[in-house]
Design an enzyme around this catalytic site. Structure first.
Site, PDB file in Angstrom:
ATOM      1  N   HIS A 216      -0.078   5.033  -0.661  1.00 40.38           N
ATOM      2  CA  HIS A 216      -1.245   5.427  -0.076  1.00 40.38           C
ATOM      3  C   HIS A 216      -2.499   5.594  -1.120  1.00 40.38           C
ATOM      4  O   HIS A 216      -3.408   5.974  -0.950  1.00 40.38           O
ATOM      5  CB  HIS A 216      -0.930   6.722   0.684  1.00 40.38           C
TER       6      HIS A 216
HETATM    7  C1  UD1 Z   1      -4.946  12.804  -0.217  1.00 36.00           C
HETATM    8  C2  UD1 Z   1      -4.929  13.420  -1.479  1.00 36.00           C
HETATM    9  C3  UD1 Z   1      -3.796  12.809  -2.338  1.00 36.00           C
HETATM   10  C4  UD1 Z   1      -2.529  12.997  -1.771  1.00 36.00           C
HETATM   11  C5  UD1 Z   1      -2.590  12.482  -0.353  1.00 36.00           C
HETATM   12  C6  UD1 Z   1      -1.237  13.127   0.356  1.00 36.00           C
HETATM   13  C7  UD1 Z   1      -7.454  13.793  -2.435  1.00 36.00           C
HETATM   14  C8  UD1 Z   1      -8.290  13.433  -3.488  1.00 36.00           C
HETATM   15  N1  UD1 Z   1      -6.341  12.940  -1.999  1.00 36.00           N
HETATM   16  O1  UD1 Z   1      -5.136  11.349  -0.176  1.00 36.00           O
HETATM   17  O2  UD1 Z   1      -3.858  13.220  -3.566  1.00 36.00           O
HETATM   18  O3  UD1 Z   1      -1.515  12.142  -2.661  1.00 36.00           O
HETATM   19  O4  UD1 Z   1      -3.778  13.136   0.320  1.00 36.00           O
HETATM   20  O5  UD1 Z   1      -0.915  12.327   1.504  1.00 36.00           O
HETATM   21  O6  UD1 Z   1      -7.229  14.991  -2.266  1.00 36.00           O
HETATM   22  N2  UD1 Z   1      -6.603  10.054   7.610  1.00 36.00           N
HETATM   23  C9  UD1 Z   1      -6.344  10.178   8.937  1.00 36.00           C
HETATM   24  N3  UD1 Z   1      -5.736  11.388   9.441  1.00 36.00           N
HETATM   25  C10 UD1 Z   1      -5.473  12.578   8.494  1.00 36.00           C
HETATM   26  C11 UD1 Z   1      -6.056  12.387   7.253  1.00 36.00           C
HETATM   27  C12 UD1 Z   1      -6.496  11.192   6.740  1.00 36.00           C
HETATM   28  O7  UD1 Z   1      -6.418   9.150   9.646  1.00 36.00           O
HETATM   29  O8  UD1 Z   1      -5.180  13.300   9.198  1.00 36.00           O
HETATM   30  C13 UD1 Z   1      -7.392   8.812   7.080  1.00 36.00           C
HETATM   31  C14 UD1 Z   1      -8.834   8.815   7.078  1.00 36.00           C
HETATM   32  O9  UD1 Z   1      -9.115   7.515   7.403  1.00 36.00           O
HETATM   33  C15 UD1 Z   1      -9.159   9.055   5.626  1.00 36.00           C
HETATM   34  C16 UD1 Z   1      -7.990   8.604   4.933  1.00 36.00           C
HETATM   35  O10 UD1 Z   1      -6.833   8.526   5.803  1.00 36.00           O
HETATM   36  O11 UD1 Z   1     -10.161   8.451   5.551  1.00 36.00           O
HETATM   37  C17 UD1 Z   1      -7.750   9.008   3.539  1.00 36.00           C
HETATM   38  O12 UD1 Z   1      -7.638  10.707   3.747  1.00 36.00           O
HETATM   39  P1  UD1 Z   1      -7.714  11.412   2.433  1.00 36.00           P
HETATM   40  O13 UD1 Z   1      -7.568  12.829   2.853  1.00 36.00           O
HETATM   41  O14 UD1 Z   1      -9.243  11.319   2.091  1.00 36.00           O
HETATM   42  O15 UD1 Z   1      -6.946  11.011   1.460  1.00 36.00           O
HETATM   43  P2  UD1 Z   1      -5.374  10.864   1.261  1.00 36.00           P
HETATM   44  O16 UD1 Z   1      -5.519   9.339   0.813  1.00 36.00           O
HETATM   45  O17 UD1 Z   1      -4.673  11.162   2.137  1.00 36.00           O
HETATM   46  N1  UDP Z   2       6.798  12.509   3.520  1.00 35.80           N
HETATM   47  C1  UDP Z   2       7.146  12.449   4.862  1.00 35.80           C
HETATM   48  N2  UDP Z   2       7.048  11.538   5.829  1.00 35.80           N
HETATM   49  C2  UDP Z   2       6.708  10.203   5.577  1.00 35.80           C
HETATM   50  C3  UDP Z   2       6.381   9.936   4.057  1.00 35.80           C
HETATM   51  C4  UDP Z   2       6.395  11.242   2.950  1.00 35.80           C
HETATM   52  O1  UDP Z   2       7.408  13.783   5.189  1.00 35.80           O
HETATM   53  O2  UDP Z   2       6.469   9.336   6.305  1.00 35.80           O
HETATM   54  C5  UDP Z   2       6.920  13.574   2.610  1.00 35.80           C
HETATM   55  C6  UDP Z   2       7.873  13.099   1.376  1.00 35.80           C
HETATM   56  O3  UDP Z   2       9.141  13.661   1.541  1.00 35.80           O
HETATM   57  C7  UDP Z   2       7.094  14.027   0.208  1.00 35.80           C
HETATM   58  C8  UDP Z   2       5.747  14.135   0.731  1.00 35.80           C
HETATM   59  O4  UDP Z   2       5.626  13.881   2.020  1.00 35.80           O
HETATM   60  O5  UDP Z   2       7.562  15.448   0.281  1.00 35.80           O
HETATM   61  C9  UDP Z   2       4.776  13.046  -0.208  1.00 35.80           C
HETATM   62  O6  UDP Z   2       3.646  13.219   0.337  1.00 35.80           O
HETATM   63  P1  UDP Z   2       2.689  11.927  -0.061  1.00 35.80           P
HETATM   64  O7  UDP Z   2       3.115  10.797  -0.638  1.00 35.80           O
HETATM   65  O8  UDP Z   2       1.342  11.833   1.206  1.00 35.80           O
HETATM   66  O9  UDP Z   2       1.544  12.648  -1.300  1.00 35.80           O
HETATM   67  P2  UDP Z   2       1.839  13.025  -2.776  1.00 35.80           P
HETATM   68  O10 UDP Z   2       3.217  13.323  -3.041  1.00 35.80           O
HETATM   69  O11 UDP Z   2       1.591  11.400  -3.466  1.00 35.80           O
HETATM   70  O12 UDP Z   2       0.695  13.589  -3.110  1.00 35.80           O
END
Ligand code: UD1
Ligand code: UDP
Length: 370
Positions: A216
């Site tokens: 991601h």
């Molecule tokens: C965010 C965090 C990242 C973390 C990740 C966990 C920041 C800068 N990034 O990244 O550190 O590892 O969460 O998963 O805080 N979207 C949906 N539904 C949702 C949320 C997001 O469709 O409920 C889509 C939207 O298109 C959005 C994109 O996902 O633009 C990215 O979401 P965003 O929360 O901005 O960043 P993450 O990649 O999720």
């Molecule tokens: N995770 C989950 N379902 C999924 C993928 C990840 O429950 O389909 C959980 C995983 O066990 C871990 C957390 O999500 O605890 C990691 O989140 P993510 O990779 O979105 O964010 P990051 O840790 O990189 O910030």
């Protein structure tokens, strides 16, 4: 005004700020520990950065967390809007609730907003998972970590190495090495997952005979060539690769317009119990996630991290995690799958992140300081 001697002393509120899936998972054990600590009562503020049920609401139910006490609605937006809107909402919540401490975990935009809002309100801020450093300032998470640690009144470092990173930046007096709450979460939920999850049957997988992949990070999802190379690698193995798609990745894959009909088994984001069970039974995982790198070491699943750097270097030093480029994923995964010695050498470091009592330690520090 005098207070009658026998009037109940109200608990001090600890306000937890969270916004995304990993924060919900890793904050839950601390919320529980605070709830069990005499004199403290937890409250939760959800910034709404993640809002889909499968990234947010379902985790509250699985992790047995109460509904958030305060909900903001920052949603998906630029970093400035996400951080700024949360800053306004958190400041307002602090003014109304007057918490004894505000805690936030990790490195997302919610953490940065919590750190800035709390310190500007002259309230007490605790950063859970302090001191992680990738050294890569191009990642927004690295900026968030550095700034949150700088203003934290309590820096809860998960490992001695993280505390050493803080010391190198002149932060040493307010540091507590407590372990990583990811271990608490795994310890609490792995047995339930083993009993209740049907994920292997649901996706027709056999324990030890498939891999898991997640991606991601913008570096991987927003670079079409990198993403295409990664998808090609995962889709052309001779074993299944379960691939729960973060919405950012789902959008990027859709934009590439690729045909995925080989070994890749794409699916919606999994519930935490299903993900734990899938990860624990996998032969290996390829990921760019922070939390998944940690969980892989806790669950003894060899990990390939598709990034040039990691803020979890202890996993690499312990030999259970390797940094790879997308064009190395196929050969590295195959080597772990085919070679028992290689596989076994990459699964022996369960205790890098502590003993599963990080939540209790954090609650004890907060209680004693108040
Ligand atoms: C965010 C965090 C990242 C973390 C990740 C966990 C920041 C800068 N990034 O990244 O550190 O590892 O969460 O998963 O805080 N979207 C949906 N539904 C949702 C949320 C997001 O469709 O409920 C889509 C939207 O298109 C959005 C994109 O996902 O633009 C990215 O979401 P965003 O929360 O901005 O960043 P993450 O990649 O999720
Ligand atoms: N995770 C989950 N379902 C999924 C993928 C990840 O429950 O389909 C959980 C995983 O066990 C871990 C957390 O999500 O605890 C990691 O989140 P993510 O990779 O979105 O964010 P990051 O840790 O990189 O910030």
């Amino acid at each position: 005004m005098t207070t009658p001697a026998d009037a109940p002393v109200s608990d001090a509120e600890v306000l937890f700020v969270l916004g995304t899936r990993p924060e919900i998972i890793k904050t839950a054990p601390v919320v529980r520990a605070v709830a069990a600590t005499p004199g403290l009562t937890p409250a939760v503020l959800h910034t709404g950065q993640h809002y889909d049920a499968e990234l947010s609401g379902e985790f509250f139910r699985t992790l047995d967390l109460p509904e958030p006490d305060v909900r903001l609605d920052v949603g998906s937006a630029s970093h400035a809007v996400q951080t700024g809107d949360a800053l306004v909402g958190i400041e307002d919540a602090i003014a109304r609730r007057d918490p004894a401490a505000v805690l936030a975990q990790g490195d997302t935009n919610a953490v940065l907003s919590a750190a800035v809002a709390t310190s500007k309100c002259d309230a007490v801020f605790g950063h859970v998972e302090a001191g992680l450093r990738s050294g890569e300032r191009s990642m927004p998470e690295e900026i968030n970590r550095v700034l949150a640690d700088r203003v934290a009144d309590y820096a809860f470092a998960p490992t001695p190495d993280a505390a050493a990173n803080l010391a190198a930046e002149g932060i040493d007096e307010r540091v507590h090495v407590v372990g990583n709450t990811v271990v608490d979460a795994c310890r609490d939920h792995r047995p339930i997952a083993a009993r209740e999850s049907t994920v292997l049957d649901d996706y027709d997988l056999t324990a030890g005979e498939y891999a898991v992949a997640t991606a991601h990070r913008p570096r991987n999802t927003d670079d079409p060539e990198r993403l295409r190379t990664l998808l090609d690698a995962l889709d052309s193995r001779d074993y299944p690769v379960l691939f729960p798609l973060h919405p950012r990745t789902e959008n990027a894959v859709a934009a590439l317009d690729v045909e995925l009909s080989g070994s890749l088994v794409p699916c919606d984001p999994l519930d935490y119990l299903d993900f734990l069970d899938a990860l624990a039974n996998a032969r290996a995982v390829a990921t760019d996630s922070g939390g998944v790198q940690e969980e892989a070491s806790v669950l003894s699943t060899p990990c390939l991290t598709v990034r040039p750097s990691t803020e979890r270097p202890e996993t690499v030093e312990a030999g259970v995690n390797r940094l790879v480029e997308p064009d190395e994923v196929a050969t590295q995964l195959d080597a772990i799958v085919a070679d028992d010695a290689r596989h076994d050498a990459m699964c022996g470091a369960r205790d890098l992140y502590g003993d599963g009592d990080a939540g209790e330690r954090i609650a004890a520090v907060v209680a004693s300081a108040l």
